[in-house]
Design a protein around this motif. Structure first.
Motif, PDB file in Angstrom:
ATOM      1  N   GLU A  15      -8.756 -51.708 -37.188  1.00 16.79           N
ATOM      2  CA  GLU A  15      -8.701 -52.679 -36.096  1.00 16.79           C
ATOM      3  C   GLU A  15      -8.394 -54.077 -36.616  1.00 16.79           C
ATOM      4  O   GLU A  15      -7.624 -54.824 -36.001  1.00 16.79           O
ATOM      5  CB  GLU A  15     -10.034 -52.687 -35.342  1.00 16.79           C
ATOM      6  CG  GLU A  15     -10.231 -51.500 -34.415  1.00 16.79           C
ATOM      7  CD  GLU A  15     -11.453 -51.674 -33.544  1.00 16.79           C
ATOM      8  OE1 GLU A  15     -12.400 -52.363 -33.987  1.00 16.79           O
ATOM      9  OE2 GLU A  15     -11.471 -51.137 -32.427  1.00 16.79           O
TER      10      GLU A  15
ATOM     11  N   GLY B 280      -4.840 -54.248 -37.517  1.00 12.97           N
ATOM     12  CA  GLY B 280      -3.935 -54.028 -36.394  1.00 12.97           C
ATOM     13  C   GLY B 280      -3.461 -55.300 -35.731  1.00 12.97           C
ATOM     14  O   GLY B 280      -2.505 -55.266 -34.949  1.00 12.97           O
ATOM     15  N   SER B 281      -4.086 -56.421 -36.002  1.00  8.43           N
ATOM     16  CA  SER B 281      -3.699 -57.684 -35.376  1.00  8.43           C
ATOM     17  C   SER B 281      -3.932 -58.820 -36.364  1.00  8.43           C
ATOM     18  O   SER B 281      -4.968 -58.877 -37.035  1.00  8.43           O
ATOM     19  CB  SER B 281      -4.517 -57.917 -34.097  1.00  8.43           C
ATOM     20  OG  SER B 281      -4.300 -59.210 -33.587  1.00  8.43           O
ATOM     21  N   ARG B 282      -2.965 -59.715 -36.448  1.00  8.97           N
ATOM     22  CA  ARG B 282      -3.134 -60.872 -37.328  1.00  8.97           C
ATOM     23  C   ARG B 282      -4.217 -61.806 -36.795  1.00  8.97           C
ATOM     24  O   ARG B 282      -4.864 -62.523 -37.571  1.00  8.97           O
ATOM     25  CB  ARG B 282      -1.807 -61.617 -37.465  1.00  8.97           C
ATOM     26  CG  ARG B 282      -0.723 -60.815 -38.162  1.00  8.97           C
ATOM     27  CD  ARG B 282       0.523 -61.665 -38.390  1.00  8.97           C
ATOM     28  NE  ARG B 282       0.300 -62.725 -39.359  1.00  8.97           N
ATOM     29  CZ  ARG B 282       0.448 -62.592 -40.668  1.00  8.97           C
ATOM     30  NH1 ARG B 282       0.806 -61.416 -41.174  1.00  8.97           N
ATOM     31  NH2 ARG B 282       0.245 -63.612 -41.475  1.00  8.97           N
ATOM     32  N   SER B 283      -4.420 -61.790 -35.482  1.00 10.49           N
ATOM     33  CA  SER B 283      -5.500 -62.609 -34.918  1.00 10.49           C
ATOM     34  C   SER B 283      -6.857 -62.106 -35.393  1.00 10.49           C
ATOM     35  O   SER B 283      -7.734 -62.901 -35.770  1.00 10.49           O
ATOM     36  CB  SER B 283      -5.429 -62.580 -33.390  1.00 10.49           C
ATOM     37  OG  SER B 283      -4.188 -63.069 -32.934  1.00 10.49           O
TER      38      SER B 283
ATOM     39  N   SER C 200      -7.351 -60.459 -38.114  1.00 14.26           N
ATOM     40  CA  SER C 200      -7.427 -60.768 -39.544  1.00 14.26           C
ATOM     41  C   SER C 200      -7.829 -62.222 -39.767  1.00 14.26           C
ATOM     42  O   SER C 200      -8.647 -62.527 -40.649  1.00 14.26           O
ATOM     43  CB  SER C 200      -6.080 -60.484 -40.208  1.00 14.26           C
ATOM     44  OG  SER C 200      -5.707 -59.126 -40.051  1.00 14.26           O
TER      45      SER C 200
ATOM     46  N   ARG D 296      -5.154 -60.008 -45.715  1.00 17.10           N
ATOM     47  CA  ARG D 296      -4.789 -58.651 -45.303  1.00 17.10           C
ATOM     48  C   ARG D 296      -4.573 -57.751 -46.520  1.00 17.10           C
ATOM     49  O   ARG D 296      -4.881 -56.555 -46.486  1.00 17.10           O
ATOM     50  CB  ARG D 296      -3.534 -58.690 -44.433  1.00 17.10           C
ATOM     51  CG  ARG D 296      -3.779 -59.302 -43.059  1.00 17.10           C
ATOM     52  CD  ARG D 296      -2.469 -59.535 -42.319  1.00 17.10           C
ATOM     53  NE  ARG D 296      -1.801 -58.297 -41.984  1.00 17.10           N
ATOM     54  CZ  ARG D 296      -2.031 -57.588 -40.884  1.00 17.10           C
ATOM     55  NH1 ARG D 296      -2.942 -58.006 -40.013  1.00 17.10           N
ATOM     56  NH2 ARG D 296      -1.374 -56.483 -40.634  1.00 17.10           N
TER      57      ARG D 296
END
Length: 676
Positions: free
Chosen positions: A144, A147-150, A152, A230
């Motif tokens: 999860e 799945g999103s840079r936000s 991260s 990441r």
């Protein structure tokens, strides 16, 4: 119910059958002479040691309750202490001056050790299984976040204070290593030098360390902070996958080589020769203790690649004398035992006190290092924001206390009035309508209004006809009773011919008809007739309303019921988890686990015997464990029993991969209604 409990209960039942089968074969050896000897020596009753062994055996037997079926290591060690020779052991019994052991005492010792090994085996299986399933949740968390840079970036904000603290600690350690430790040990030197000089040296040393570290990390500055973060998350995820695969491999080895496999498919407990059976299951118990210790030692060894885990365990067991122990019968029917139950108990105690705690500690360390962050890391930001804004929120509440209290009171009054006026009262009216309560009838006119107006119209027309017989009969002769009766009947049917004739005559000369004729009287009678016609129409409408009175009652009750229903539904969906939503989530879990099982069965390479490798078998059993838990909560009891039979067949590695694929397909179509 976990499949581990099923395995342990099956093993325990087979151990009991072997022990019971050995009693008839040995009981004839007790002669009358031996009995008289026992009576002479005062040993007619079982000794204290024999009673202690029996008590420990009963304590190690799995309970009927799933919650207490598996014992903790401390409990197993407690019951196992009945075999100990150390006086400080809880259940140790000092040896007396008996010339020999009592009958079956050695067999009871072996039965005690066997049940203790079975309990330890079950506890190890359950621990590895639970840890492997829990690691899957951590992997899902990292998926999860990746799945999103936000997500991260949010994770980076969450760990930023801890990273800064770690960096500060490293800088301080480096400063101290370079001679920047200005503690109390250097108090004499500090007293000689000025405070400013010492502080300048310390500050210069810190700047130098920070500058050097910045130069070392200059290559990392090429990438953005989120990209570097990441990459670190991917590294943690990869390490966590290795930990999960090693634990799954350990689970597969224990199930494929341990007591579970021997009790279900081996011949150790199913031989026709009882003496040979006794020796074989004792050898199996000794081997499983060595196997447990080897698997637990290698389960979290980071230096062992996942693909070489089986070889590492085999290397340990091959060098272990207890794993290669062989108990066999000689030519004369005696038994050759190279290991005693006390030796197995001592080795098992080492597993309970060293191997299991070391396994748990190493796994917790790996999960702490590579798993999802703790709750402190994940929730410190909202908690801090709540604490910092609490004073402002409290001040607003205090300043507007009167308004808030008034809002609460108004809301309460509104709810009460709504309940009373839109729920209670309409319900009472509906109940009254069902009971034909006169006070609840719907009506737009009084009951006697039409009858009174109609009788009044009838009298007006009859009196008009009597006063003007020419308009009724065409002659000036007085009306007879029959003619009056005929006029009354005509009026009831709405016929006003006498009045209309006079009205037509006077209308020819309106002024004279008004002054000298009956124009006004005829007009007033027609007005009364119009009133009667209106009341007749209203009576029809009133009858229609009365025929649909119950419908109107429910129409009046419906808005209140709808508002109440949707309000309750909103609060239940917001603050409570309904059973239906739980079942839906469980069904989603079952679908995902079946998908994982299908991937494992079709993505693995079968061994030369057509079976799954131990690693894939462990992954399959983890998915089966979660699948059975979800099925137990969403299926009826009788359906779950059938599902458990199919699940046990799916988890049996010895049936072969092809049959396991067929069973997985059977689960999909046989229980499809519980999966969709």
């Amino acid at each position: 119910m976990s499949f581990v409990l099923d395995q342990i209960r099956r093993i325990d039942a087979q151990l009991d059958r072997v022990q019971l089968a050995s009693i008839p074969a040995a009981s004839p050896n007790i002669s009358r002479t031996n009995t008289s000897t026992l009576e002479a020596t005062g040993l007619t009753k079982p000794s204290t040691r024999l009673l202690a062994l029996q008590t420990s055996i009963r304590g190690l037997t799995p309970y009927a309750s799933d919650k207490y079926a598996l014992l903790r290591p401390a409990q197993i060690s407690f019951f196992l202490s009945a075999l100990s020779d150390h006086p400080e052991a809880p259940l140790a019994i000092a040896e007396d001056d008996r010339p020999r052991k009592e009958p079956f005492e050695t067999e009871l010792e072996w039965l005690l050790v066997s049940k203790a090994v079975a309990q330890t085996y079950g506890f190890a299986l359950q621990s590895i299984l639970d840890n492997t399933v829990a690691i899957a949740d951590d992997l899902f968390y990292w998926d999860e976040v990746l799945g999103s840079r936000s997500f991260s970036a949010l994770y980076g904000i969450q760990i930023s204070p801890f990273q800064f603290w770690h960096w500060t600690t490293l800088v301080w350690e480096d400063v101290k290593a370079r001679g920047g430790n200005f503690g109390v040990t250097n108090a004499r030197q500090d007293a000689a030098d000025t405070l400013g000089k010492r502080w300048g040296e310390f500050y210069a040393l810190v700047r130098q360390v920070v500058r050097e570290r910045s130069v070392e990390e200059i290559n990392k500055q090429v990438l953005s902070p989120v990209t570097r973060l990441r990459g670190e998350i991917r590294r943690k995820k990869a390490q966590l996958k290795k930990v999960r695969l090693r634990n799954a491999n350990a689970l597969g080895v224990l199930l494929g080589e341990g007591l579970a496999n021997e009790s279900a498919h081996g011949e150790a407990l199913a031989s026709a020769d009882m003496a040979q059976t006794q020796l074989q299951w004792k050898s199996s118990i000794a081997r499983n203790v060595a196997l447990l210790e080897a698997v637990l030692a290698k389960a979290n060894d980071v230096d062992i690649p996942v693909e070489k885990f089986d070889a590492a365990v085999a290397e340990l067991t091959n060098d272990d004398p207890m794993y290669g122990v062989d108990m066999s019968t000689d030519v004369e029917g005696g038994s050759s035992m190279t290991v005693q139950p006390q030796d197995v108990a001592e080795r098992l105690t080492r597993v309970l006190k060293l191997a299991l705690p070391q396994y748990d500690a190493s796994l917790r360390q790996a999960v702490r290092e590579h798993g999802k962050p703790s709750r402190l890391v994940r929730y410190w930001l909202p908690v801090t924001a709540g604490i910092l804004s609490s004073s402002t929120i409290l001040r607003i509440l205090v300043n507007r206390k009167a308004e808030i209290m008034q809002w609460i009171q108004d809301f309460g009054v509104t709810v009460i009035d709504f309940w009373r006026n839109w729920i209670v009262e309409p319900t009472k009216k509906v109940i009254g309508t069902i009971r034909h309560d006169e006070s609840s009838e719907v009506s737009i006119m009084s009951k006697r209004s039409l009858e009174g107006d109609r009788d009044s119209l009838e009298r007006m027309v009859v009196d008009f006809a009597i006063d003007n017989p020419a308009s009724a009969t065409g002659t000036k002769a007085p009306l007879t009773p029959d003619e009056i009766t005929s006029i009354r009947a005509a009026v009831r049917e709405g016929d006003l011919t006498p009045v209309l004739k006079a009205y037509e005559q006077d209308l020819a000369s309106p002024l004279m008809g008004t002054v000298r004729g009956n124009l006004i009287r005829a007009l007033l009678i027609q007005i009364q007739k119009t009133k009667v016609d209106v009341e007749v129409a209203m009576g029809g409408i009133d009858a229609l309303l009365k025929s649909q009175e119950l419908v109107f009652g429910f129409v009046g009750l419906t808005p209140g019921i709808l508002v109440t229903y949707f309000t309750i539904h909103y609060f239940r969906s917001s603050f409570m988890e309904k059973r239906g939503s739980k079942a839906a989530r469980k069904q989603g879990v079952m679908v995902r686990q079946l998908r994982n099982i299908d991937r494992t069965l079709w993505g693995s390479e079968a061994t030369e015997y057509g079976e799954l490798p131990y690693k894939d078998q462990g992954l399959l059993l983890c998915d089966m464990h979660v699948l059975r838990g979800a099925a137990w909560r969403s299926m009826p009891a009788e359906v779950y029993r059938e599902f458990s039979e199919d699940a046990d067949e799916l988890g049996d590695v010895r049936v072969g991969v092809e049959r396991q694929k067929a069973v997985a397909e059977r689960l999909r179509w046989a229980y499809g209604r519980y999966l969709s």
